[in-house]
Design a protein around this motif. Sequence first.
Motif: not given
Length: 987
Positions: A319-328
């Motif tokens: 969640t923090i590395r992939y989902l957060g990176g994509l949304l940011s």
Amino acid sequence: MLRLRRSRIVLVLAVLAVIALYHFSSLGGPSEASDVGLAPLTKPNDKSPSSSSPTTLRDAQTRDKDSTNKESTGKKTTVKEDTDDLEDADEPSRKTSPRPEPADSPDESHADVDSDTSASPKTPDSKQEADVAEPKDVINITKFNGEPAAVAHFPAEPLPDTVPEIHSQGRFEVIGAEDDGMPKIHWTQLPEHFPVPTKSLIPLPTGKVKALPKIQTSKFPEESSDEKGAREAKLDTIKKTFAFSWDGYRKNAWMHDELSPVSGKFRSPFCGWAATLVDALDSLWILDMKEEFEEATKAVGKIDFTTSIRNDLPLFEVTIRYLGGLLSAYDLSGSNYRVLLDKAVELAEVLMGAFDTPNRMPMTFYLWKPTFASQPHRAKPRVVLAELGSLTLEFTRLAQITKEIKYYDAVARITDEFERWQNHTKIPGLWPKQVDASGCKKPEPAPIARFDHSASKGPGYYNAQSPQILKTGNSTLSEKEGNPKTRKAAEKEASDVGSSRNSREHDIEKRQISDSASAVETEKPKPDCVPQGLSSPPGSSWEDFTIGGMADSIYEYLPKEYMLLGGLEQKYQTMYEFAAESTKQNLLFRPMIEDEERNILVAGQISTSGKSSSSRDRTLKAEQSHLACFAGGMFAVGARLFDRIDDIDIAKRLTDGCVWSYEMTPTGIMPEHFLHVPCDDQKECTFNETAWYEKLDPYSSRRGSRPSVSQVVLDNGEDTAEKEGTKSDKPGSKDLNRDSKAVTTKSKGAGDENSDSKLLKRQLGNVENDEKLLKYDEKDDETEGEDPKAASEEAKSIGGKSEDKSEAVVEKVSHKGEKSAKEKEKSVEDSQIPTSTTTEEESEPLAPVVAAYTPPPIPSQEEYAQGRIKSEKLPKGVTRITGSKYILRPEAIESVFIMYRVTGDNYWREKGWKMFTSIQNATRAEFGASAISDVMSETPLPLDEMESFWLAETLKYFYLLFSEPDSYSLDDYQYRGASFQEAQVKA
């Protein structure tokens, strides 16, 4: 015949090996196959075949192949389809399309789409789900041929936790899995086992967004042209450092999770989805590396989130590395790269399966493959606090962008559970490091019967499967349910033993036995599960509370979620302020350092049983960890956001404590974690070297006053050698542990010198034999008057070899010195045991007298403490470096950056630059920056690891520290550790 039997055994083993190999290959690996045998999470009274695991391996293989190979006939899925795209590509409308059909081929469903031509993401329609939603007590099971199976109706009560706990790791590398040549198994959309009706989904808060207080100060100091030039030069150096590491990753580890910067190789510990590439997308944009950003964005389109080299997905890390990176990256780039949102939705759909549990608490390590995802599961009874409570920002932001409230519902339910529990933990306001998220309270163990215990574990161990033991006279009756033979035999035995008693007593005993047996048979079984909310893990009498590792981000996310929701959800402010006050009262301490004028703070760890609020029930671990260094920034943001002005000082002292931790080491880098000497008072703290030494050597008093057993024997031998030819008439000396023993040996016809020398030889030899002699001394008085021959044999067995033909004479010296010399001599003469008639001329030659051993002196407390300080390179006030490595962590520089933006004080820029140069000098490798093994060494060993947060967080915060203050203001963007997102919902 023997050979024939052996060949049969070998043949049987070979057949079993072939079957096991076939079993593993069909399931994707041994680790996956090991879970097949786990009982499905179903009710015991359910006998529906649809709720069981697949009956054949061929069915499982067929299903897995269907997910990877497109069939010509194109079967329909069980989920209703709709091909309508979202109306607006940049801002999806509230009218959303339903759940898409799972793709048969990853190449077709995840085509490489450019930013300007990509299609809108297809997200499930919550409204449409309501039309087909099953009740909560209905579990849908899909057969392994892809067709819908019968619906199994289960009672509404929670299901028992029949799946044992699996200890997984967030960072876990599968060696060789990426190039094994095996066909890949893909995730497919399956009906939920525990669906939430649309009417019950928790919606995003609505209303007019509040005008939030400003976080950044407006009073930044003006800089001259020279100062600006120096600052921009530092900014350029940081950007070049970033570009160097990015180029090393691009050339040597492209599309893999991490670069090995020393060897130039790669590794994939986070599912193999190019963690560094995705995590660093927003940093590329912020550092104005637009060409690299474009290239990375196109590469994101090739990532297939429906398959992984791992059998389990670490929900928090993904969640923090992939989902957060994509949304940011999607937010920062102005929503112009639709492929980023498409991939975020694709990944989120996979992760949503982790929330499909009876209480909707997620499985933090999600078994995503269809073989296991098709079975009902429950969250674990022991999960890490941060992994459960640090999902809110990413899923909330995805819900805001896609207007799909199911993403917000998933994390809002977790927050609600933490809110209910916050005031009922062992330290109200804080949560323990580990949490029971199963929603299932285990029944209390039955009372321990007096005779009901396991022979191997002692009478205090209760075994629910053991028979009931009942007392009958002088015998026992072991009675199991439904065993009349045992009962009859035991009753007969009781009757025989109690024949001397009158008949009335015997009848009473028989009636008691019968009543007890009936009670055992009619006892109702307790329920397997009692529903509950979040709670402490089972059996956790003492719990650890901290805001550092395993807990950090749950507290960090509370004020940030409040900002992201525009201040419309009050509970996040309430929960944060409760946690902040409890942290200040229980966890913060002032460490004792040499610079008494530097008033710093550290967030430690408290262990407590929760039985009372007294200091005896709470143990402070005065540990400072790098992960806890985020706390300074958190307190600064909370102080501005919630008008807690006094917390600004707390934020400064916490952040400066981490800065001091960088400055105290030879490399100028803070260790992973280490221990302090805490001050009794936060206001006044004088450095006390004696108190420091006591912490370094807390056992000096015991070590100096407790001689060892060998030392006692050697001291006795030295006294005997000094008094050759005489007998000791000295009263016994007192020892701390036991009475000292005086041992003498007198040979028949030989002088005292001969006997004393033999004794000294034995004393300087094996200490074990001396201990046996001492034990023999204690038996001396008891054995007087016994057969001399028997005593002689026992003396030989204790005294070792018997070649010297000597007589063993043992005398016990009184501890109080009450015996006189005459009494001692008489005692020796009376206890002589003849063992041989050998004359003095025939005796063996005597061994040479060995000089007495003088042990080295025991070091004093000061000497011992100074030795530790020198060998461990301990700074003043530090008692132990419990973790000496540095893995390129960002938490300290994150707080330094925030403190500069909040206060405008150049002190933080000066400290930040020293931190950067120290890190650059110690971690520079051939292809990037490497983690190091020991920050206390002037030449630390590189570990050949470069985690994704080096580019995603650490260097980003260094860059923003020296950027213009209005660049990516904290009032405009909501920072989330590894990424930046819009600060709040637009009005």
